[in-house]
Structure formats: structure tokens, C-alpha cells
Design an enzyme around this catalytic site. Sequence first.
Site, PDB file in Angstrom:
ATOM      1  N   LYS A  22       0.899  -1.258   0.011  1.00  0.00           N
ATOM      2  CA  LYS A  22      -0.041  -0.116  -0.014  1.00  0.00           C
ATOM      3  C   LYS A  22       0.887   1.158  -0.011  1.00  0.00           C
ATOM      4  O   LYS A  22       0.610   2.099  -0.824  1.00  0.00           O
ATOM      5  CB  LYS A  22      -0.972  -0.073   1.384  1.00  0.00           C
ATOM      6  N   ASN A  23       1.847   1.311   0.827  1.00  0.00           N
ATOM      7  CA  ASN A  23       2.820   2.309   1.032  1.00  0.00           C
ATOM      8  C   ASN A  23       3.555   2.819  -0.522  1.00  0.00           C
ATOM      9  O   ASN A  23       4.244   3.955  -0.337  1.00  0.00           O
ATOM     10  CB  ASN A  23       3.368   2.273   2.268  1.00  0.00           C
ATOM     11  N   CYS A 118      -5.079  12.586  12.924  1.00  0.00           N
ATOM     12  CA  CYS A 118      -4.904  11.150  12.922  1.00  0.00           C
ATOM     13  C   CYS A 118      -4.422  10.736  14.253  1.00  0.00           C
ATOM     14  O   CYS A 118      -4.010  11.462  15.240  1.00  0.00           O
ATOM     15  CB  CYS A 118      -3.411  11.062  12.090  1.00  0.00           C
ATOM     16  N   ARG A 123       1.411  14.512  13.282  1.00  0.00           N
ATOM     17  CA  ARG A 123       1.660  14.402  11.728  1.00  0.00           C
ATOM     18  C   ARG A 123       1.398  15.550  10.803  1.00  0.00           C
ATOM     19  O   ARG A 123       0.768  15.851  10.123  1.00  0.00           O
ATOM     20  CB  ARG A 123       0.508  13.183  11.306  1.00  0.00           C
ATOM     21  N   ASP A 307       5.284   0.843  11.779  1.00  0.00           N
ATOM     22  CA  ASP A 307       4.048   0.069  11.365  1.00  0.00           C
ATOM     23  C   ASP A 307       3.921  -1.381  11.968  1.00  0.00           C
ATOM     24  O   ASP A 307       2.932  -2.002  11.558  1.00  0.00           O
ATOM     25  CB  ASP A 307       4.040   0.125   9.851  1.00  0.00           C
ATOM     26  N   ARG A 399      -8.459  -0.286   5.286  1.00  0.00           N
ATOM     27  CA  ARG A 399      -7.737   0.718   4.721  1.00  0.00           C
ATOM     28  C   ARG A 399      -6.236   0.055   4.284  1.00  0.00           C
ATOM     29  O   ARG A 399      -5.712   0.623   3.317  1.00  0.00           O
ATOM     30  CB  ARG A 399      -7.399   1.646   5.867  1.00  0.00           C
TER      31      ARG A 399
END
Length: 418
Positions: A22-23, A118, A123, A307, A399
Amino acid sequence: MQKLIIKGKKKLFGSIDISGSKNATLPILAATLLTDKAVTLKNIPLVQDVYTMINLLKFIGLNIKISKKKNILKTSSNRKFKTLAPYNLLKTMRAGVLVLGPLLAKYRKAKVSLPGGCAIGARPVNLHLFALEKLGAKIKIKNGYMHATAENGLKGAIIKFPSISVGATESAILAAVSAEGKTIISNCAIEPEIQDMIVFLKKLGCNINFIGKRKILIIGTKKFKSTSHEVIFDRIELGTYLIAAALVGTKITLFKIKTKIIETEIKLLKKMGIKMKIDKNKITVFESGKINSVNIKTEPYPGFPTDLQAQIMVLMLRASGISKITENIFENRFMHVPELRRMGAKIITKKNTAYVTGPTNLSGAEVMATDLRASVSLVLAALNADSLTVINRVYHLDRGYENLEKKLKKCKANINRV
Ligand code: UD1
């Protein structure tokens, strides 16, 4: 609202194919704005954040076709572009900010919403703006939007980041590849997803090369080619299933990966006593015996990723003794701790450090997902808990995890969505 119901303590075995990252997909999608030619992306994960980015690009003016069966996406651009990225498309996904650089480079102006709040920390986007201003952009913040202009076009510059940021490095690169002349970016992030974006940009015709460990040289161009690219595997998804396998697996093989990219994680799991057979493109995890406690800190790549912090905490709950986690990237990333405590976990937090005592017998409970990685840590805890766990707010999981239930069910997990 959807919930996940998991009956724990079931032994898992089988195999899992890891999805595309995803990233990596998100910045690569933003990069497709640079070219008017067709682009084909393979191995894209069909997760909510990717759909949000696709919707943003469609709003701006790209034509995008997705082949869901094959995880392939094709872009082409024949309409007039808007240079606006509205709040409703950025409020749930911060990576939308990445369109600012390409829009500014191509159209010399852009109006992009400041991203939404967030759960894991403040952030800010100051480092993104710092880089774009170095390249000659004028940026004003008004009514929740960044109003950016570069009347004479972006010009190459020296950008030395005061601290390492994945997103700001991506923003700087995505703007500089189309700026006039030479840019040198130093103290940049070197996450594998950024490196994959660079591979894609080179195929697109960009002149971009590393000239030091955290130093990139870019010579701007306005000529981009049509290209095709297969997105790199998701190392965070891989790490999550490695931990699931170590927790409750008897024999699980993870495919479609490159082990070279996750050396830090493999070293740590070995230190914890996890038994694995490691090949170049697959890993098999065997049933765990005694698990050792460890101390870790989260760091930019090649350090241990933030993560995977919530997930490794669940494995530490099975380890003998006290493990320590220091979270160095985000200031509020222990949101999963109160929920894990409700399942019986012994975790104390002091500032940015968590002390995890194990081994603990977790028991199922009704819990709440708070962000993407925190939610998946609750799934891991539930797989290793007595009785039933109900996880609320699973939209966080959607997500970023493609076919989570399907992949776990294939390994015989008792997991259902209601
Ligand atoms: C990306 C990842 C996210 C991961 C994070 C850190 C994507 C889509 N998301 O997020 O999953 O957790 O990297 O590996 O790739 N910061 C500033 N000013 C800025 C930008 C960042 O102060 O302008 C700070 C952040 O608050 C944070 C730190 O820098 O404390 C690192 O954040 P950053 O690397 O930018 O994370 P993201 O790119 O948002």
C-alpha cells in the site's frame, strides 16, 4: 458497523501470498500525475486507501481502469486536469498530500486540503512544505487548504531535511523530478517503498540516483514515457503474518516476498527464538516453543518499523520476561495498549516506552480498533486468546490489509465478519 469475530487458540497452518505494498502504491499513483502517457501498475493491493487515492486522481482528471481479478490498474490522461485536492478525499488518508508536488511541477499551482487528524500523532506537513518551498513554491495556508504556486516553474535546489520523513522525501522527489535543473536531497528516508517509487520514476524517464546512503541527485525533465511497473510486496503485511505464524502457527509459508528487504525483522524474530526456514522469495515459520523477551526501538528504515510496533507487542506478550518497546516515530502510538489490557495483557507505558510482561494468557473480549496497525494487533491478540473476541470499527483494517479474513481462513483461522 462491521465487526470481526474471532475464536482464538486455533492452530494455523498453510500458506499466504503477500499482497503488493500500500505504502509504495500510494506515492506511485501520485507520480502517475506527472505523465500524459498511459501507465500500467501491477500487484496493486485493492485496499481502501488505494481506492481513496484512485478517487482523488480521478477527481483531478486521470482515467483509471482497474482489473480486480489481476490487481492491475491502468491510467491514461486525456481530460483537462483540476489542480484541486478537496478535503473530503484527504480527510481519511494523509498520503493524498503527495499530489501537491506533481501538480505544482506540472501546472505551477495547486490547492490541496490539509490532511485530516490522525490517532497516532499530530503528523504535520511542515517538511513537505519546506521541500517544495526550497524548489521555489510559494505556499499559503488558508481555510484548511494549502494554496501553492510556482509562477516561473519549480527550480532545482539543495534540500537538506532536518529530520527523516517518508512522506516529505516522496513529496520532494515527486516535485524535483520535473523541476528545472539539478536537485540534491539529503537526510532523506530510504524505505523500500520510496526505492520502489524511484524504480518506477526511472522507468517513467526521470533522472534520479542515490549518491550517498541518504542522498539523492535528481536532474529534472519534462519528458515522461509510458510504462509498466509491478509494485513491491507489502513488508508490513508480511511482518504481520510472520507474527501471526509465530503466535499460533504450526507451519505457515509466506510467498511473493523478498527476504532481503526485511533483514531487521528476521534478525529480531530469530532472537526471540522463532523457528523459520528462510529462502530468497519465501519464509516458512514453524511452531514456536519458548519465546525470548527482547528490547526494540522503532526507527526509520532499515531500523524496526513503527508500522509493526503494535503487532510485535502481541508476540512479546507470549515471550518469557519483560520486553521493552521504545516508539521513536509517532508520539501517540500506544492506542492499542488499553485494548490489549482489556484482554489481560500486562503492559505499562512510560512516555514513549512500553514494558510488556509475558508470558500472558490472553482472554477474548469486545475491543475497539483505533487505527490500521492497532486494529491488526487486536486480530493477532484474538487469534491467541481464549474464547471469543469481537473487534469493532474494522474499517481501519480495510484501509490497508487486502483479504485479511480470506488469507487467515485459508490457514484455518476461525474469523468472521458480521
Ligand atoms: C509513512 C507511512 C506510515 C509510516 C510512516 C513512518 C505511507 C503512506 N505511510 O507515513 O505507514 O508509519 O511513514 O514509517 O507511506 N513529520 C513532521 N513533519 C512533516 C512530516 C512528518 O514533523 O512534514 C514527522 C511525523 O509527525 C513523524 C515523523 O516525521 O513523527 C515521521 O513521519 P513520516 O515518515 O513523514 O510518516 P508518513 O510519511 O506520514
